[in-house]
Enzyme design. Structure first.
Site, PDB file in Angstrom:
ATOM      1  N   HIS A  46       0.824  -1.219   0.000  1.00 15.05           N
ATOM      2  CA  HIS A  46       0.000   0.000   0.000  1.00 15.05           C
ATOM      3  C   HIS A  46       0.855   1.264   0.000  1.00 15.05           C
ATOM      4  O   HIS A  46       0.364   2.324  -0.363  1.00 15.05           O
ATOM      5  CB  HIS A  46      -1.056  -0.018   1.117  1.00 15.05           C
ATOM      6  CG  HIS A  46      -0.569   0.287   2.498  1.00 15.05           C
ATOM      7  ND1 HIS A  46      -0.291  -0.687   3.430  1.00 15.05           N
ATOM      8  CD2 HIS A  46      -0.336   1.457   3.123  1.00 15.05           C
ATOM      9  CE1 HIS A  46       0.081  -0.115   4.562  1.00 15.05           C
ATOM     10  NE2 HIS A  46       0.064   1.182   4.406  1.00 15.05           N
ATOM     11  N   ASP A  74       1.160  -7.696   2.282  1.00 20.90           N
ATOM     12  CA  ASP A  74       1.283  -6.259   2.004  1.00 20.90           C
ATOM     13  C   ASP A  74       2.742  -5.815   1.854  1.00 20.90           C
ATOM     14  O   ASP A  74       3.291  -5.142   2.717  1.00 20.90           O
ATOM     15  CB  ASP A  74       0.593  -5.499   3.149  1.00 20.90           C
ATOM     16  CG  ASP A  74       0.289  -4.053   2.776  1.00 20.90           C
ATOM     17  OD1 ASP A  74       0.856  -3.558   1.786  1.00 20.90           O
ATOM     18  OD2 ASP A  74      -0.516  -3.423   3.487  1.00 20.90           O
ATOM     19  N   SER A 131       3.912   2.163   8.531  1.00 24.93           N
ATOM     20  CA  SER A 131       3.732   1.187   7.461  1.00 24.93           C
ATOM     21  C   SER A 131       5.045   0.966   6.749  1.00 24.93           C
ATOM     22  O   SER A 131       5.726   1.919   6.385  1.00 24.93           O
ATOM     23  CB  SER A 131       2.715   1.687   6.448  1.00 24.93           C
ATOM     24  OG  SER A 131       1.445   1.374   6.897  1.00 24.93           O
TER      25      SER A 131
HETATM   26  N1  ARG Z   1      -4.618   0.273   7.440  1.00 28.28           N
HETATM   27  C1  ARG Z   1      -3.324   0.304   6.846  1.00 28.28           C
HETATM   28  C2  ARG Z   1      -2.750   1.714   6.929  1.00 28.28           C
HETATM   29  O1  ARG Z   1      -3.243   2.534   7.625  1.00 28.28           O
HETATM   30  C3  ARG Z   1      -3.346  -0.256   5.467  1.00 28.28           C
HETATM   31  C4  ARG Z   1      -4.040   0.587   4.457  1.00 28.28           C
HETATM   32  C5  ARG Z   1      -4.021   0.067   3.048  1.00 28.28           C
HETATM   33  N2  ARG Z   1      -4.969  -0.986   2.797  1.00 28.28           N
HETATM   34  C6  ARG Z   1      -6.280  -0.814   2.460  1.00 28.28           C
HETATM   35  N3  ARG Z   1      -7.031  -1.862   2.327  1.00 28.28           N
HETATM   36  N4  ARG Z   1      -6.812   0.363   2.238  1.00 28.28           N
HETATM   37  O2  ARG Z   1      -2.133   2.300   6.104  1.00 28.28           O
HETATM   38  N1  GLU Z   2      -1.177   1.213   7.596  1.00 25.30           N
HETATM   39  C1  GLU Z   2      -0.605   2.266   8.361  1.00 25.30           C
HETATM   40  C2  GLU Z   2       0.367   3.137   7.589  1.00 25.30           C
HETATM   41  O1  GLU Z   2       0.219   3.374   6.424  1.00 25.30           O
HETATM   42  C3  GLU Z   2       0.020   1.666   9.553  1.00 25.30           C
HETATM   43  C4  GLU Z   2      -1.038   1.271  10.425  1.00 25.30           C
HETATM   44  C5  GLU Z   2      -1.162   2.163  11.585  1.00 25.30           C
HETATM   45  O2  GLU Z   2      -1.733   3.263  11.505  1.00 25.30           O
HETATM   46  O3  GLU Z   2      -0.643   1.709  12.588  1.00 25.30           O
HETATM   47  O4  GLU Z   2       1.266   3.708   8.124  1.00 25.30           O
END
Ligand code: ARG
Ligand code: GLU
Length: 734
Positions: A123, A260, A670
């Site tokens: 991502h 990921d 991330s």
């Molecule tokens: N929750 C994770 C973050 O905050 C992954 C986001 C990307 N994945 C998604 N399905 N949108 O970045």
């Molecule tokens: N998916 C998040 C990011 O892009 C990390 C997840 C979180 O917020 O801990 O940094």
């Protein structure tokens, strides 16, 4: 506080979430119910947690500054860590920090070979991968593997920054300041001293950049010096059905099975220095790269996450926490639901639209879902009540201390006055500015002012624009704005037009019928003419922006500067009051170390989540009918043959996929390396569990977990699915 709005919205939201998710996950459902109907739970937790208010920072909670990690090293070693502080951070010798980069500002990445090979999340590489994708070669869908250096794809605008060093510059930043000065005078001294430090630092090396960051609300300042490389090429990415497996349904959730990750390579000139893209550039030779452990992890093992968390607010005053959980998040969630609905409708109908909106949709939905978890977590944990209880104790202690004894009253006063402005700002951000045609109008007007060529802006915009989505979403958002923003916080321009047109829909219709910004050709000729500002989309954009900045943000800035002063004192006060507690500074996109243990958790009574997942779970979720769960046939075949190569976990007898731990992380972490007690790479951080996303405001070791990709799953995919074993040969694997 605007309680009436809360109740109504929560009810709708509950219906909405339950309706949407019931088909998918029973656990999710259970948590939603718990989260909203938890009066009894609340009371129970309340009494329990009151007793925990002032306990010292324990392992697990905290994001520590690497340069000060010496202060934590004994605790870390007691928890199993085998290395020294110098191994993590040193300016005299290569240390692990030299293998870590800030990836394009929003993520973290790490170097995993002596040839500059870099791993981060799928991502995080998403927009780079998307930008090389088209209907003919859809790397998002099919994945991409460069079989040689020649095939690696350059990415305009993508950069990574290595931290050269950080240092405490508090004295230098505050030189010339004395306590009798106003906050504005202080700010200007801080700014000018910082500028001097930054300029000096930038001159130290090629492509250096520097910044001075405030810690503990300006009680301390650090200088950060980075070296920036901007020839960063795409090397590999799994298909989205692996890299984004589970999509937005599984996002922020455990158990998780998302692969990921994506691979890039940093390039340098012949002297190993940063250089603009050139085909003569060569792979960067890092000072240090990570050794990978293929040994695997188990519950209770020490882990450490080393990366760039973006923003946390752990020391907030109670009312600010309540604003997040009761007002801001519910409204923002509702607005994003409307946008997502409009996007989803057309993405489901048309593959081209799906590609166009995949990246936008993912980012809208990401915060949308996080805010739900955060608000649920704050409520379930009684964060507000805990804060109030703490403030009571603090007030008693501070009663005879003039430096601190008026703080809490001042907080109350300022937050009460600030709240309607914050609310108006939230609405501007989430319902006005985000309309695509409106933000497009705004970038064209900026380009005109700065005399920049508009052609690339126009091309970029239309590449990923689908008008029916924008149109429907605009109507929905403007209707909410109309309904929920109090009249005192609407511009006269708005009131006049809504009176003239009669309804938000009629006004939006007018904009879409009369704006010249809806095709590349007419946008280009409008831009060239003298009447850009007269276009209805431009007018809407600039009038609403003007009001927001002059009548809302300016007031907010003023209050925030007062808050800054209060928090600076409150922070010191808390440190004096809780003598035994070691305080860590809030995240601010600077490099941090979080350490903890691999650990499962119990999201609800009677349920326990194990800390790791395997490919078995992927097969259980596999469903060709559902886009997010439709894995590549090749993976099904590998599973059927059980021909996993060497990437099997002995403990599980299967291919490991993800694991969770108690590391305190945030957005920006991330792609961060997750390392074991010996400093070897065991995983790539990519998420947190939903029930624990309130850790940006309040951390709870029982429930807050970061989610990491098991590095062995990445190796398995590269090797068995990508057929790119030459990349594995480059790595150092133990
Ligand atoms: N929750 C994770 C973050 O905050 C992954 C986001 C990307 N994945 C998604 N399905 N949108 O970045
Ligand atoms: N998916 C998040 C990011 O892009 C990390 C997840 C979180 O917020 O801990 O940094």
């Amino acid at each position: 506080m605007m309680h009436f709005q809360k109740v109504k919205l929560l009810n709708n939201l509950q219906d909405y979430i339950i309706g949407r998710v019931a088909e998918k996950s029973l656990f999710f459902y259970t948590f939603v119910l718990l989260m909203f109907n938890s009066d009894m739970m609340k009371r129970f937790f309340y009494s329990l947690l009151l007793t925990l208010v002032t306990i010292p920072a324990i392992a697990d909670e905290g994001m520590w500054l690497p340069v000060l990690i010496q202060q934590r090293i004994v605790d870390m070693q007691e928890n199993g860590f085998k290395l020294t502080a110098e191994d993590l951070y040193s300016v005299n010798q290569a240390s692990l920090k030299d293998a870590i980069v800030h990836f394009n500002g929003g993520c973290t990445g790490e170097i995993i070979s002596d040839q500059g090979l870099l791993i981060t999340n799928h991502h995080c590489g998403y927009s780079a991968i998307q930008s090389h994708s088209s209907l003919e070669h859809d790397y998002l869908k099919d994945g991409f593997w460069a079989m040689s250096l020649d095939e690696e794809l350059p990415n305009k605008g993508l950069w990574v920054a290595f931290l050269v060093r950080m240092e405490d510059v508090t004295d230098k930043v505050l030189a010339g300041y004395n306590e009798s000065m106003t906050e504005a005078q202080r700010d200007s001294i801080v700014k000018s001293n910082s500028a001097t430090l930054i300029n000096k630092a930038k001159a130290e090396g090629k492509s250096y950049k520097a910044s001075v960051e405030s810690m503990y609300y300006g009680n301390q300042y650090f200088l950060f010096i980075y070296q920036v490389y901007n020839d960063v090429r795409l090397v590999g990415a799994p298909p989205s059905s692996i890299g984004k497996f589970g999509g937005d349904t599984d996002n922020w959730m455990w158990p998780r099975h998302t692969g990921d990750f994506s691979l890039f390579r940093v390039y340098a000139d012949k002297n190993n220095d940063p250089a603009e893209y050139s085909k003569d550039n060569v792979p960067y030779k890092p000072k240090r790269h990570f050794t990978i452990s293929s040994k695997g992890v188990k519950e209770g093992d020490f882990t450490l996450v080393y990366g760039f968390p973006g923003r946390t607010q752990e020391y907030l005053y109670s009312d600010a926490v309540k604003y997040i959980s009761d007002i801001s998040n519910p409204h923002k969630i509702n607005l994003r639901t409307l946008r997502l609905d409009a996007q989803k409708k057309y993405m489901d109908q048309d593959r081209k639209v799906r590609i166009q909106y995949s990246s936008k949709n993912a980012s809208v939905s990401n915060s949308w879902k996080k805010w739900q978890g955060e608000m649920g977590g704050i409520i379930k944990l009684d964060a507000y009540e805990k804060k109030v209880a703490f403030e009571k104790e603090f007030a008693q202690w501070a009663a005879d201390k003039p430096e601190y004894n008026t703080l809490l009253d001042s907080f109350k006063e300022i937050y009460t006055a600030l709240e309607p402005y914050s609310f108006a700002r939230d609405y501007y951000n989430e319902s006005i500015r985000v309309n695509e045609i409106i933000s497009f109008a705004s970038s064209l007007m900026t380009a005109k002012k700065r005399e920049i060529d508009a052609a690339p802006i126009i091309e970029n915009f239309f590449k990923n624009y689908y008008q029916p989505i924008d149109y429907e979403s605009f109507i929905a958002l403007l209707s909410e704005y109309d309904k929920n923003v109090p009249a005192d916080f609407k511009p006269q321009y708005y009131k006049d037009n809504i009176a003239k047109f009669g309804s938000p829909k009629a006004w939006v219709d007018y904009i879409f019928e009369n704006s010249a910004l809806l095709t590349p050709e007419s946008a280009q000729s409008l831009f060239a003419s003298d009447s850009l500002e007269a276009d209805p989309a431009c007018q809407f954009s600039s009038e609403m922006a003007k009001y927001n900045s002059q009548e809302v943000l300016s007031v907010i800035r003023d209050y925030e500067s007062q808050l800054q002063l209060l928090y600076r004192a409150y922070m010191r006060g808390q440190m004096e009051f809780c003598e035994d507690k070691v305080f860590y500074p809030d995240a601010n996109s600077t490099l941090r170390i979080a350490y903890g243990k691999i650990r499962g958790y119990s999201p609800a009574d009677g349920v326990y989540y194990k800390p790791s997942s395997t490919i078995e779970g992927i097969m259980q979720k596999d469903n060709p009918e559902i886009f997010d769960y439709d894995i590549p046939q090749a993976l099904r075949d590998i599973y059927a043959s059980k021909d996993y190569g060497k990437w099997v976990s002995d403990a599980e007898g299967s291919v490991p996929v993800c694991f969770i731990a108690t590391n305190h992380t945030s957005g920006g972490n991330s792609g961060s390396p997750v390392i074991d007690a010996e400093g070897r790479l065991i995983g790539i951080n990519f998420d947190r569990v939903w029930e624990g996303t309130m850790s940006d405001v309040i951390y709870d070791a029982d429930i807050c977990r970061n989610i990491s990709l098991d590095i062995r799953y990445a190796l398995f995919i590269i090797d068995r699915l990508g057929g790119a074993s030459h990349l594995i040969d480059e790595m150092t694997i133990e």
